[in-house]
Enzyme design. Structure first.
Site, PDB file in Angstrom:
ATOM      1  N   GLU A 177       0.818  -1.212   0.000  1.00 47.99           N
ATOM      2  CA  GLU A 177       0.000   0.000   0.000  1.00 47.99           C
ATOM      3  C   GLU A 177       0.852   1.263   0.000  1.00 47.99           C
ATOM      4  O   GLU A 177       1.295   1.725   1.059  1.00 47.99           O
ATOM      5  CB  GLU A 177      -0.933   0.015   1.232  1.00 47.99           C
ATOM      6  CG  GLU A 177      -1.795   1.275   1.275  1.00 47.99           C
ATOM      7  CD  GLU A 177      -2.760   1.335   2.459  1.00 47.99           C
ATOM      8  OE1 GLU A 177      -2.714   0.459   3.337  1.00 47.99           O
ATOM      9  OE2 GLU A 177      -3.568   2.272   2.491  1.00 47.99           O
ATOM     10  N   LYS A 219      -2.594  -2.141  -3.046  1.00 53.02           N
ATOM     11  CA  LYS A 219      -3.658  -1.284  -2.485  1.00 53.02           C
ATOM     12  C   LYS A 219      -3.315   0.167  -2.814  1.00 53.02           C
ATOM     13  O   LYS A 219      -2.592   0.830  -2.059  1.00 53.02           O
ATOM     14  CB  LYS A 219      -3.759  -1.508  -0.971  1.00 53.02           C
ATOM     15  CG  LYS A 219      -4.777  -0.611  -0.284  1.00 53.02           C
ATOM     16  CD  LYS A 219      -5.140  -1.154   1.090  1.00 53.02           C
ATOM     17  CE  LYS A 219      -6.020  -0.178   1.843  1.00 53.02           C
ATOM     18  NZ  LYS A 219      -6.640  -0.744   3.036  1.00 53.02           N
TER      19      LYS A 219
HETATM   20  P1  13P Z   1      -9.252   4.046   4.412  1.00 50.45           P
HETATM   21  O1  13P Z   1     -10.128   3.329   3.428  1.00 50.45           O
HETATM   22  O2  13P Z   1      -9.996   4.687   5.555  1.00 50.45           O
HETATM   23  O3  13P Z   1      -8.272   4.970   3.751  1.00 50.45           O
HETATM   24  O4  13P Z   1      -8.380   2.947   5.171  1.00 50.45           O
HETATM   25  C1  13P Z   1      -7.849   1.932   4.415  1.00 50.45           C
HETATM   26  C2  13P Z   1      -6.563   1.539   4.998  1.00 50.45           C
HETATM   27  O5  13P Z   1      -6.383   0.396   5.359  1.00 50.45           O
HETATM   28  C3  13P Z   1      -5.497   2.547   5.089  1.00 50.45           C
HETATM   29  O6  13P Z   1      -4.291   1.913   5.365  1.00 50.45           O
END
Ligand code: 13P
Length: 337
Positions: A177, A219
């Protein structure tokens, strides 16, 4: 590394128009969410809230997996059933946040680097023993005056590569991510440019560190206008720019892209994902969701810490999960919710 098993799990995570519930808020972050609804941030309240989420009836029809925080993967429900067993009972795969949070990047004011590599192989082994099958590590890239720096993107990409390789060796599918934040008054072009640079750097590191792309999930953020930008791009433009950038930067071997919501409203996060799939699916990878706030906002508001509100809170979560699952199929309409 058991690539066959990793690939099977990664594909399961994005199968049947399902997505992830990101319920891995750290103790500090869940405290901010609880502040908004007047709930005290103590262990029992955190447990009650997560138990409510995982007991939502039929959640497994739309949610393939849930990302947990270290405290949560060890907790049991009021009746003694472990929260992990509750999730598994719904056919939901347990996952775990393994990063140690985004800390100030030395020498670079306003920028962050995510920590948590020390001792990670041992923690991965423990989490596998506790039932986890995938992991998450979030890197944060901030847009602002003269930032992001090349240094910030590089060190975060390098850490994502280290983390991903360690997870795969230990038997967890890594969710990679690299979040380009929405905060700021920049326009969609700047988000696009920074996301391109970030994803290209991340995939160069994944390649350099021999990460198996078939056994991971990306992600990413969507390509979107900054929150404070006076000119907000609409869903069609967000969808087109997002898919274009992902096609340029993400190899076809990655099974799934599961977008973060990043501060979008629940409605925007669903409408954008729906536009992406309605106009541009199929793509080499599945296009799904891994939402935290965009799945939980209404549920938190409905709950407010009161046991009498649990059914309403579960209904709110169920509706958001169903709407986002419809968005994965590109068939969401506001009326259907
Ligand atoms: P949000 O969808 O609130 O951005 O959170 C997702 C997430 O896991 C951020 O690391």
């Amino acid at each position: 590394m058991n690539l066959e098993q990793l690939t099977k799990t990664a594909n399961e995570m994005v199968t049947d128009h399902k997505g992830l519930l990101a319920a891995d808020e750290s103790t500090g972050t869940i405290g901010k969410r609880f502040d908004n609804i007047g709930v005290e941030n103590v262990e029992n309240n955190r447990r009650d809230y997560r138990e409510l989420l995982f007991r939502a009836e039929r959640l497994g029809e739309f949610i393939s997996g849930t990302i947990l925080y270290d405290e949560t993967i060890r907790q049991s429900a009021g009746d003694g059933t472990s929260l992990v067993a509750l999730m598994k009972g719904q056919g939901i795969i347990p996952g775990i946040k393994v990063d140690g949070g985004a800390k100030d990047l030395p020498g670079s004011p306003g920028e962050k680097v995510t920590e948590g590599l020390d001792g990670l192989p041992g923690r991965v082994e423990e989490y596998v023993g506790l039932g986890a099958r995938f992991a998450k590590w979030r890197a944060v890239i901030t847009i602002g005056e003269k930032i992001p720096s090349a240094q910030c993107i590089h060190v975060n990409a390098h850490a994502l590569g280290r983390y991903a390789k360690i997870c795969q060796e230990g038997g967890l599918v890594p969710i990679v991510e690299p979040e380009v934040l929405m905060d700021g008054d920049h326009d969609i072009d700047v988000c696009d440019e920074v996301t391109n640079e970030t994803l290209n750097t991340v995939f160069a590191e994944l390649y350099a560190q021999d990460v198996a792309l078939e056994g991971m999930i990306l992600k990413p953020n969507m390509i979107i206008s900054g929150l404070g930008c006076p000119k907000q791009a609409g869903p069609d433009e967000v969808a087109e720019r997002t898919v274009e950038t992902m096609r340029r930067c993400v190899p076809a071997a990655v099974p799934g892209l599961m977008f973060l919501s990043g501060g979008q409203t629940e409605a925007d996060a669903t409408v954008h994902l729906n536009a992406i799939n309605a106009k541009f699916a199929p793509q080499p990878w599945k296009l799904s969701y891994s939402y935290g706030r965009a799945l939980q906002q209404s549920a938190l508001q409905a709950w407010k810490g009161d046991a009498g509100n649990i059914a309403n809170a579960q209904a709110a979560l169920f509706e958001r999960a169903r709407a986002n699952s419809q968005a994965c199929a590109g068939v969401y309409t506001a009326e259907a919710v």
